[in-house]
Design a protein around this motif. Structure first.
Motif, mmCIF file in Angstrom:
data_model
loop_
_atom_site.group_PDB
_atom_site.id
_atom_site.type_symbol
_atom_site.label_atom_id
_atom_site.label_comp_id
_atom_site.label_asym_id
_atom_site.label_seq_id
_atom_site.Cartn_x
_atom_site.Cartn_y
_atom_site.Cartn_z
ATOM 1 N N ARG A 6 -16.971 20.133 -11.048
ATOM 2 C CA ARG A 6 -15.752 19.804 -12.362
ATOM 3 C C ARG A 6 -15.564 18.330 -12.376
ATOM 4 N NH1 ARG A 6 -14.555 20.465 -17.050
ATOM 5 N NH2 ARG A 6 -15.573 22.531 -16.819
ATOM 6 N N VAL A 7 -15.980 17.711 -13.390
ATOM 7 C CA VAL A 7 -15.765 16.265 -13.828
ATOM 8 C C VAL A 7 -15.114 16.115 -14.810
ATOM 9 C CG1 VAL A 7 -16.795 14.242 -14.565
ATOM 10 C CG2 VAL A 7 -18.076 15.818 -13.084
ATOM 11 N N GLU A 8 -13.614 15.364 -14.466
ATOM 12 C CA GLU A 8 -12.533 15.341 -15.453
ATOM 13 C C GLU A 8 -12.469 13.662 -15.770
ATOM 14 O OE1 GLU A 8 -10.970 17.709 -16.831
ATOM 15 O OE2 GLU A 8 -11.209 19.159 -15.381
ATOM 16 N N ASN A 9 -12.736 13.575 -17.171
ATOM 17 C CA ASN A 9 -12.524 12.212 -17.882
ATOM 18 C C ASN A 9 -13.212 10.995 -16.922
ATOM 19 O OD1 ASN A 9 -11.178 10.541 -19.807
ATOM 20 N ND2 ASN A 9 -9.480 9.806 -18.433
ATOM 21 N N LEU A 10 -14.471 11.386 -16.858
ATOM 22 C CA LEU A 10 -15.023 10.183 -15.993
ATOM 23 C C LEU A 10 -15.514 9.074 -16.738
ATOM 24 C CD1 LEU A 10 -15.966 10.065 -12.938
ATOM 25 C CD2 LEU A 10 -18.316 10.788 -13.705
ATOM 26 N N LYS A 11 -14.935 7.756 -16.344
ATOM 27 C CA LYS A 11 -15.380 6.430 -17.169
ATOM 28 C C LYS A 11 -15.819 5.355 -15.945
ATOM 29 C CE LYS A 11 -13.109 3.273 -19.987
ATOM 30 N NZ LYS A 11 -11.817 2.752 -20.734
ATOM 31 N N VAL A 18 -18.852 -0.582 -21.377
ATOM 32 C CA VAL A 18 -18.371 0.793 -20.838
ATOM 33 C C VAL A 18 -19.491 1.614 -21.172
ATOM 34 C CG1 VAL A 18 -17.248 2.936 -21.431
ATOM 35 C CG2 VAL A 18 -16.136 0.755 -21.970
ATOM 36 N N ALA A 19 -20.134 1.891 -19.665
ATOM 37 C CA ALA A 19 -21.334 2.842 -19.464
ATOM 38 C C ALA A 19 -21.180 4.153 -19.577
ATOM 39 C CB ALA A 19 -21.815 2.405 -18.193
ATOM 40 N N VAL A 20 -20.025 4.779 -19.110
ATOM 41 C CA VAL A 20 -19.771 5.930 -19.128
ATOM 42 C C VAL A 20 -18.373 6.176 -19.675
ATOM 43 C CG1 VAL A 20 -19.579 8.221 -18.069
ATOM 44 C CG2 VAL A 20 -21.546 6.883 -17.456
ATOM 45 N N ASN A 21 -17.996 7.069 -20.938
ATOM 46 C CA ASN A 21 -16.511 6.812 -21.390
ATOM 47 C C ASN A 21 -16.053 8.453 -21.593
ATOM 48 O OD1 ASN A 21 -14.190 5.941 -22.715
ATOM 49 N ND2 ASN A 21 -15.271 5.584 -24.797
ATOM 50 N N GLY A 22 -15.079 8.688 -20.620
ATOM 51 C CA GLY A 22 -14.339 9.860 -20.666
ATOM 52 C C GLY A 22 -15.191 11.237 -20.817
ATOM 53 N N VAL A 23 -16.066 11.188 -19.654
ATOM 54 C CA VAL A 23 -16.879 12.404 -19.821
ATOM 55 C C VAL A 23 -16.253 13.442 -18.920
ATOM 56 C CG1 VAL A 23 -19.145 13.422 -18.820
ATOM 57 C CG2 VAL A 23 -19.057 10.998 -20.266
ATOM 58 N N SER A 24 -16.130 14.699 -19.295
ATOM 59 C CA SER A 24 -15.884 15.875 -18.755
ATOM 60 C C SER A 24 -16.755 17.314 -19.149
ATOM 61 C CB SER A 24 -14.400 16.370 -19.067
ATOM 62 O OG SER A 24 -13.374 15.257 -19.079
ATOM 63 N N PHE A 25 -16.918 17.781 -17.776
ATOM 64 C CA PHE A 25 -17.977 18.861 -17.854
ATOM 65 C C PHE A 25 -17.921 19.750 -16.626
ATOM 66 C CE2 PHE A 25 -20.566 15.422 -16.099
ATOM 67 C CZ PHE A 25 -21.258 15.874 -15.190
ATOM 68 N N PRO A 56 -15.880 5.325 -9.765
ATOM 69 C CA PRO A 56 -15.356 5.627 -11.130
ATOM 70 C C PRO A 56 -14.301 4.498 -11.440
ATOM 71 C CG PRO A 56 -15.424 7.780 -10.408
ATOM 72 C CD PRO A 56 -15.641 6.721 -9.238
ATOM 73 N N THR A 57 -14.236 4.048 -12.653
ATOM 74 C CA THR A 57 -13.068 3.245 -13.189
ATOM 75 C C THR A 57 -12.084 4.067 -13.374
ATOM 76 O OG1 THR A 57 -14.800 1.709 -14.348
ATOM 77 C CG2 THR A 57 -12.719 1.483 -14.901
ATOM 78 N N GLU A 58 -12.266 5.202 -13.794
ATOM 79 C CA GLU A 58 -11.132 6.273 -14.034
ATOM 80 C C GLU A 58 -11.974 7.584 -14.013
ATOM 81 O OE1 GLU A 58 -9.371 5.890 -17.930
ATOM 82 O OE2 GLU A 58 -9.141 3.778 -17.994
ATOM 83 N N GLY A 59 -11.035 8.664 -13.818
ATOM 84 C CA GLY A 59 -11.494 10.093 -13.572
ATOM 85 C C GLY A 59 -11.766 10.604 -12.556
ATOM 86 N N GLU A 60 -11.893 11.784 -12.241
ATOM 87 C CA GLU A 60 -11.951 12.346 -10.975
ATOM 88 C C GLU A 60 -13.321 13.510 -10.930
ATOM 89 O OE1 GLU A 60 -7.585 13.233 -9.279
ATOM 90 O OE2 GLU A 60 -8.122 14.166 -11.414
ATOM 91 N N VAL A 61 -13.741 13.627 -9.719
ATOM 92 C CA VAL A 61 -15.038 14.587 -9.484
ATOM 93 C C VAL A 61 -14.501 15.601 -8.443
ATOM 94 C CG1 VAL A 61 -17.233 14.789 -8.511
ATOM 95 C CG2 VAL A 61 -16.459 12.526 -9.876
ATOM 96 N N PHE A 62 -14.625 16.780 -8.671
ATOM 97 C CA PHE A 62 -14.421 17.727 -7.665
ATOM 98 C C PHE A 62 -15.617 18.703 -7.463
ATOM 99 C CE2 PHE A 62 -10.734 16.923 -10.451
ATOM 100 C CZ PHE A 62 -9.580 16.780 -9.419
#
Length: 257
Positions: A6-11, A18-25, A56-62
């Motif tokens: 689970r990926v939440e708001n990855l940046k 900005v290479a990756v901007n607020g990705v969740s999946f 990541p600059t922002e976001g979380e990986v589970f």
């Protein structure tokens, strides 16, 4: 079906870019999921954050509910995340089975055993992994003489040695002949089915993606613009625009849910 990833708001940003901007999946357990997009879309950057190569600059990986954000690459690997790369990285001076034995020694924390008897360690187990990827008959061949498609199979065997729960495959069929691409991804699909491994892969060959992926995600300029079944992605107007300027991405008969 429960999620392994689970990926939440990855940046990820670099000096204002900005290479990756607020990705969740999410990736479900036992799922074969594709991450596609044009060159520069952010796919490899996303992979690098999942495996701990980039923080990541922002976001979380589970991973299976556990927060692994920013963990070191080896820690993520120990948690059960494997990876293959677009360019193979096998030891060319070693035989096929020796490459797998090296990976098994690392998994079993036996790399200190790099001595004359090392060639005996985990040989039977290595044969089992080679058999899984249909390479057992080439076990004693030097890697330097292998066809590129066989090197890709060997890399897959190496990635499986620590029995990952999640396998990330970055352009697994790059540089391969069309028929070899389909064969390799069918092998991956069989492993997903038989062993329950979850696979997230990037790919530019749409025939490979449409033939084997259970679901597809599409990145464009660092943003996730689609996440769904093959049919849903095919009919997504924004995806059509990104790939073919509004044309049809692929034929109706190529789709499967």
């Amino acid at each position: 079906m429960s999620e392994i990833l689970r990926v939440e708001n990855l940046k990820k940003s670099y000096d204002g870019f900005v290479a990756v901007n607020g990705v969740s999946f999410g990736v479900a357990k036992g799922e074969l999921k594709a991450l596609i997009g044009p060159n520069g879309a952010g796919k490899s950057t996303c992979f690098n954050m999942l495996t701990g190569q980039h923080r990541p600059t922002e976001g979380e990986v589970f991973l299976d509910g556990e927060n692994i954000t920013g963990r070191k690459t080896r820690d993520v690997w120990r948690k059960g995340v494997g990876r293959t790369f677009q360019i193979t990285g096998t030891y060319q001076s070693m035989t096929v089975i020796e490459n797998v034995q090296m990976a098994l020694m690392s998994h079993h924390r036996k790399l200190f055993s790099m001595m004359p008897r090392a060639w005996k360690l985990y040989r039977d187990e290595a044969f089992e992994f080679l058999d899984t990827v249909a390479m057992a008959d080439q076990a004693d061949r030097p890697c330097s003489v292998l066809a590129y498609g066989d090197l890709k199979r060997l890399e897959l065997a190496i990635a499986l040695t620590h029995r990952p729960r999640l396998l990330l495959m970055d352009e697994p069929t790059a540089g391969m002949a069309p028929s070899a691409r389909i064969e390799l991804m069918q092998l991956v699909a069989d492993i997903v089915k038989d062993q329950g491994v979850s696979v997230l892969f990037t790919e530019h060959d749409m025939d490979v993606v449409f033939a084997h992926a259970h679901h597809i995600m599409v990145l464009n300029r660092g943003e996730l613009i689609a996440d769904g079944s093959v049919t849903e992605v095919r009919n997504n107007p924004q995806v059509q625009e990104v790939y073919l300027g509004g044309g049809t991405l692929f034929k109706e008969e190529d789709a499967h849910a």
